[in-house]
Design a protein around this motif. Structure first.
Motif, short mmCIF file in Angstrom:
data_model
loop_
_atom_site.label_atom_id
_atom_site.label_comp_id
_atom_site.label_asym_id
_atom_site.label_seq_id
_atom_site.Cartn_x
_atom_site.Cartn_y
_atom_site.Cartn_z
N TRP A 30 16.78 58.94 69.57
CA TRP A 30 17.26 59.50 68.34
C TRP A 30 18.27 58.38 67.77
N LYS A 32 21.12 57.84 64.01
CA LYS A 32 21.74 58.30 62.99
C LYS A 32 22.48 57.08 62.24
N ILE A 146 7.54 59.68 63.56
CA ILE A 146 8.94 59.78 63.28
C ILE A 146 9.13 60.96 62.43
N TRP A 147 10.25 61.50 62.85
CA TRP A 147 10.66 62.70 62.26
C TRP A 147 11.94 62.30 61.73
N GLY A 148 12.64 62.77 60.39
CA GLY A 148 13.71 62.36 59.97
C GLY A 148 14.31 62.98 58.82
N CYS A 149 15.51 62.84 58.43
CA CYS A 149 15.88 63.54 57.05
C CYS A 149 17.04 62.49 56.54
N TYR A 150 16.80 61.97 55.26
CA TYR A 150 17.83 61.39 54.55
C TYR A 150 18.54 62.40 53.65
N LEU A 164 20.95 59.26 57.44
CA LEU A 164 19.86 59.36 58.10
C LEU A 164 19.86 59.94 59.52
N THR A 166 17.18 60.84 62.52
CA THR A 166 15.83 60.51 62.85
C THR A 166 15.58 60.35 64.31
N ASN A 167 14.23 60.98 64.58
CA ASN A 167 13.67 60.73 66.16
C ASN A 167 12.57 60.34 66.17
#
Length: 196
Positions: A30, A32, A146-150, A164, A166-167
């Motif tokens: 994980w 950030k 990859i999973w993530g969010c900006y 960001l 992300t995993n």
């Protein structure tokens, strides 16, 4: 400065294993990253979205000469599919990543969200079939998911905050040092945006 955080959880199920209702327990990485950037939120979104810009491709080719990098827009949506192969350090098998990227405007003041997920999560279409073919051609490489969010939040007309979370599922067992190296590369765009 860019603040970053990395965490390697041992024995926890990755999102793919949880979603399928089974799977082995694997390490999950994980991360950030957060930074305030002297640029409008729209410019930051454009930089992140333009995955195949000359600047980003040249930088990719310096580190991954001869490796695949491609994107396909999904018509009628604010999304695209991207595939790339990445050289790994420490005698670790090289990796391949197929991602689905989608963005949306969150508010009238110009906040944006850019989400990342494995290409498997995208509804079937011509582009996903093409990506499946590209990923199959890279059969000797191990798949990374990859999973993530900006989250791009406007603070002023020419200032925004980029976050960001992300995993990363590295696909198989790799040394912890390589997992940390990989996460630094995933979090890297936040620092690059601030430096621009």
């Amino acid at each position: 400065p860019v603040s970053t955080f990395e965490c390697i959880t041992k024995g926890s199920k990755t999102p793919a294993a949880r979603d399928s209702g089974g799977g082995d327990n694997m390490s999950a990485v994980w991360g950030k990253a957060e930074a305030d950037v002297d640029a409008p939120a729209t410019s930051v979104l454009a930089y992140l979205w333009n995955y195949m810009s000359y600047e980003r491709c040249a930088e990719f080719n310096k580190k991954n000469a001869g490796m695949l990098r491609r994107e396909l827009d999904v018509p009628g949506s604010y999304s695209k599919l991207a595939v790339q192969a990445t050289k790994m350090p420490f005698s670790v098998t090289d990796r391949k990543t197929g991602s689905w990227l989608a963005w949306r405007r969150e508010s009238e003041i110009g906040d944006f969200t850019l989400a990342l997920a494995p290409y498997h999560d995208c509804p079937p279409n011509d582009q996903t079939r093409a990506i499946v073919g590209e990923m199959a051609a890279l059969s000797k490489l191990v798949e990374t998911k990859i999973w993530g969010c900006y989250r791009i939040s406007a603070l002023a007309p020419s200032v925004c905050r980029v976050e960001l979370v992300t995993n990363v599922d590295m696909g198989g067992s790799i040394p912890q040092m390589a997992q940390r190296w990989s996460m630094k590369r995933v979090l890297g765009p936040v620092a690059k945006i601030q430096d621009r």
